[in-house]
Design a protein around this motif. Sequence first.
Motif, PDB file in Angstrom:
ATOM      1  N   VAL A  15       0.873  -1.572   0.254  1.00 18.88           N
ATOM      2  CA  VAL A  15      -0.049  -0.387   0.462  1.00 18.88           C
ATOM      3  C   VAL A  15       0.967   1.431  -0.227  1.00 18.88           C
ATOM      4  N   ASN A  16       1.649   1.043   0.553  1.00 15.67           N
ATOM      5  CA  ASN A  16       2.716   1.993   0.807  1.00 15.67           C
ATOM      6  C   ASN A  16       3.846   2.853  -0.455  1.00 15.67           C
ATOM      7  N   ILE A  17       4.275   1.732  -0.920  1.00 17.60           N
ATOM      8  CA  ILE A  17       5.006   1.789  -2.313  1.00 17.60           C
ATOM      9  C   ILE A  17       3.621   2.128  -3.531  1.00 17.60           C
ATOM     10  N   LYS A  18       2.326   1.735  -3.347  1.00 17.39           N
ATOM     11  CA  LYS A  18       1.514   1.838  -4.889  1.00 17.39           C
ATOM     12  C   LYS A  18       1.267   3.580  -3.940  1.00 17.39           C
ATOM     13  N   LYS A  19       0.743   3.669  -3.174  1.00 17.26           N
ATOM     14  CA  LYS A  19       0.476   5.730  -3.131  1.00 17.26           C
ATOM     15  C   LYS A  19       1.901   6.495  -3.166  1.00 17.26           C
ATOM     16  N   ASN A  20       3.244   6.179  -3.373  1.00 18.13           N
ATOM     17  CA  ASN A  20       4.230   6.801  -3.801  1.00 18.13           C
ATOM     18  C   ASN A  20       4.218   6.881  -5.365  1.00 18.13           C
ATOM     19  N   GLN A 147       7.044 -13.093 -16.983  1.00 13.78           N
ATOM     20  CA  GLN A 147       7.787 -13.201 -16.145  1.00 13.78           C
ATOM     21  C   GLN A 147       7.063 -12.315 -14.875  1.00 13.78           C
ATOM     22  N   ALA A 148       8.458 -12.792 -13.829  1.00 11.80           N
ATOM     23  CA  ALA A 148       8.063 -11.832 -13.046  1.00 11.80           C
ATOM     24  C   ALA A 148       9.434 -11.903 -11.620  1.00 11.80           C
ATOM     25  N   LEU A 149       8.504 -10.701 -10.976  1.00 15.25           N
ATOM     26  CA  LEU A 149       9.421 -10.776 -10.048  1.00 15.25           C
ATOM     27  C   LEU A 149       8.810  -9.778  -9.224  1.00 15.25           C
ATOM     28  N   PHE A 150       9.486  -9.983  -8.182  1.00 11.37           N
ATOM     29  CA  PHE A 150       9.728  -9.629  -6.155  1.00 11.37           C
ATOM     30  C   PHE A 150      10.320  -7.752  -5.407  1.00 11.37           C
ATOM     31  N   VAL A 151       9.464  -7.009  -5.448  1.00  9.27           N
ATOM     32  CA  VAL A 151      10.886  -5.588  -4.936  1.00  9.27           C
ATOM     33  C   VAL A 151      10.005  -5.514  -3.325  1.00  9.27           C
ATOM     34  N   GLU A 152      10.469  -5.584  -2.964  1.00  8.95           N
ATOM     35  CA  GLU A 152      10.109  -5.807  -0.717  1.00  8.95           C
ATOM     36  C   GLU A 152      10.829  -4.413  -0.333  1.00  8.95           C
ATOM     37  N   ILE A 153       9.986  -3.775   0.440  1.00  6.52           N
ATOM     38  CA  ILE A 153      10.569  -2.974   1.900  1.00  6.52           C
ATOM     39  C   ILE A 153      10.388  -4.256   2.944  1.00  6.52           C
ATOM     40  N   GLY A 154      11.549  -3.820   3.748  1.00  3.16           N
ATOM     41  CA  GLY A 154      11.632  -5.005   4.914  1.00  3.16           C
ATOM     42  C   GLY A 154      12.363  -4.275   6.420  1.00  3.16           C
ATOM     43  N   SER A 155      12.013  -4.609   7.711  1.00  2.00           N
ATOM     44  CA  SER A 155      11.631  -5.951   7.542  1.00  2.00           C
ATOM     45  C   SER A 155      10.916  -6.574   8.822  1.00  2.00           C
ATOM     46  N   VAL A 156      10.039  -5.534   9.771  1.00  2.00           N
ATOM     47  CA  VAL A 156       8.722  -4.844   9.715  1.00  2.00           C
ATOM     48  C   VAL A 156       8.058  -4.049   9.664  1.00  2.00           C
ATOM     49  N   GLU A 157       6.686  -4.040  10.237  1.00  2.00           N
ATOM     50  CA  GLU A 157       6.276  -3.073  10.480  1.00  2.00           C
ATOM     51  C   GLU A 157       6.537  -1.471  10.099  1.00  2.00           C
ATOM     52  N   GLU A 158       7.180  -1.146  10.994  1.00  2.00           N
ATOM     53  CA  GLU A 158       7.732  -0.018  10.780  1.00  2.00           C
ATOM     54  C   GLU A 158       8.487   0.415  10.006  1.00  2.00           C
ATOM     55  N   TYR A 159       9.057  -0.315   9.204  1.00  2.00           N
ATOM     56  CA  TYR A 159       9.622   0.303   7.860  1.00  2.00           C
ATOM     57  C   TYR A 159       8.459  -0.085   6.697  1.00  2.00           C
ATOM     58  N   TRP A 160       7.655  -0.876   6.966  1.00  5.09           N
ATOM     59  CA  TRP A 160       6.679  -1.823   5.953  1.00  5.09           C
ATOM     60  C   TRP A 160       5.962  -0.382   5.378  1.00  5.09           C
ATOM     61  N   GLN A 161       5.969   0.823   6.314  1.00  2.86           N
ATOM     62  CA  GLN A 161       5.152   2.367   6.507  1.00  2.86           C
ATOM     63  C   GLN A 161       6.062   3.111   6.218  1.00  2.86           C
ATOM     64  N   ASP A 162       7.241   2.881   6.069  1.00  6.49           N
ATOM     65  CA  ASP A 162       8.037   4.109   6.051  1.00  6.49           C
ATOM     66  C   ASP A 162       7.836   4.676   4.994  1.00  6.49           C
ATOM     67  N   LYS A 163       7.932   6.159   4.290  1.00  5.85           N
ATOM     68  CA  LYS A 163       7.292   7.069   2.853  1.00  5.85           C
ATOM     69  C   LYS A 163       8.362   7.148   2.823  1.00  5.85           C
ATOM     70  N   GLU A 164       9.552   7.067   3.392  1.00  3.02           N
ATOM     71  CA  GLU A 164      11.258   7.285   2.685  1.00  3.02           C
ATOM     72  C   GLU A 164      10.958   6.217   1.494  1.00  3.02           C
ATOM     73  N   GLY A 166       8.911   3.651   0.613  1.00  6.25           N
ATOM     74  CA  GLY A 166       8.087   3.543  -0.142  1.00  6.25           C
ATOM     75  C   GLY A 166       8.440   4.629  -1.562  1.00  6.25           C
ATOM     76  N   LYS A 167       9.347   5.494  -1.182  1.00  4.80           N
ATOM     77  CA  LYS A 167       8.941   7.023  -2.395  1.00  4.80           C
ATOM     78  C   LYS A 167      10.391   6.387  -3.385  1.00  4.80           C
ATOM     79  N   ILE A 168      11.377   5.604  -2.366  1.00  3.71           N
ATOM     80  CA  ILE A 168      12.286   5.110  -3.012  1.00  3.71           C
ATOM     81  C   ILE A 168      12.201   3.742  -3.806  1.00  3.71           C
ATOM     82  N   ILE A 169      11.346   2.746  -3.862  1.00  3.60           N
ATOM     83  CA  ILE A 169      10.936   1.628  -4.736  1.00  3.60           C
ATOM     84  C   ILE A 169      10.051   1.931  -6.071  1.00  3.60           C
TER      85      ILE A 169
END
Length: 230
Positions: A15-20, A147-164, A166-169
């Motif tokens: 959700v964070n990455i999508k918003k960005n 073809q498929a790949l995953f791009v992710e933010i890790g590794s706990v909820e604090e970072y999953w919701q980190d706006k920076e 999400g913006k980098i990804i």
Amino acid sequence: MNIAIISSTLDPASVNIKKNLLNEFEFIKLENKFENNDVYGYLINNKDIKLYTIDSKLIFADDLDKKIDANVFVFISKHVASDGKPSLTIHPIGNFGKAEFGGKEKTLHFTNPSLLKNIFLEMYKNNNEKFETTVEATHHGPFLDKQALFVEIGSVEEYWQDKEAGKIIANSIINGLMNEKEYESVFVVGGSHYNYVANKVMLKSDYSVGHICAKYNLKILDKDLIKQSL
């Protein structure tokens, strides 16, 4: 080329990455919906990018390519690790062994090593000192024939919701898609799950990395899996 970026309402990093993506780039809301969720479109170069949202877990979205017309699927996701390390990760999908987290047993899926490298290089360039940027070994589903790949933010909820983060990804995905550079790809055998051999190949050579069989899967690596990797 048609690109599908897949987000999930069940995944806070997604959700964070999508918003960005929507904030940083001029995506246009399309008339059609997918699974009752809005679909957004964005054109760059010769690539038709569409942003889809599903209401289920990404790793279990088997056969999504039967429902969405795209050449490449980019899943935006959280990464979970017990060490809680802040990280930005990218990897191909499939299972060398049992399918404990989606996909099919002993089945690897098509990926796009050049795109994977282009996005990884953008992540590495745009990253701050807070996060580690790394390529992960091949693991988990869903099962797709495209073809498929995953791009992710890790590794706990604090970072999953980190706006920076999400913006980098978000920026790394779009800038990676804009980069037309193609590389000869390699299959990495051995190393850890956070594969530093793959990181070095990506950063210090003209090769891109496709599938990675980490050392914990070497005992089950066989002729068929090597063929699938190639």
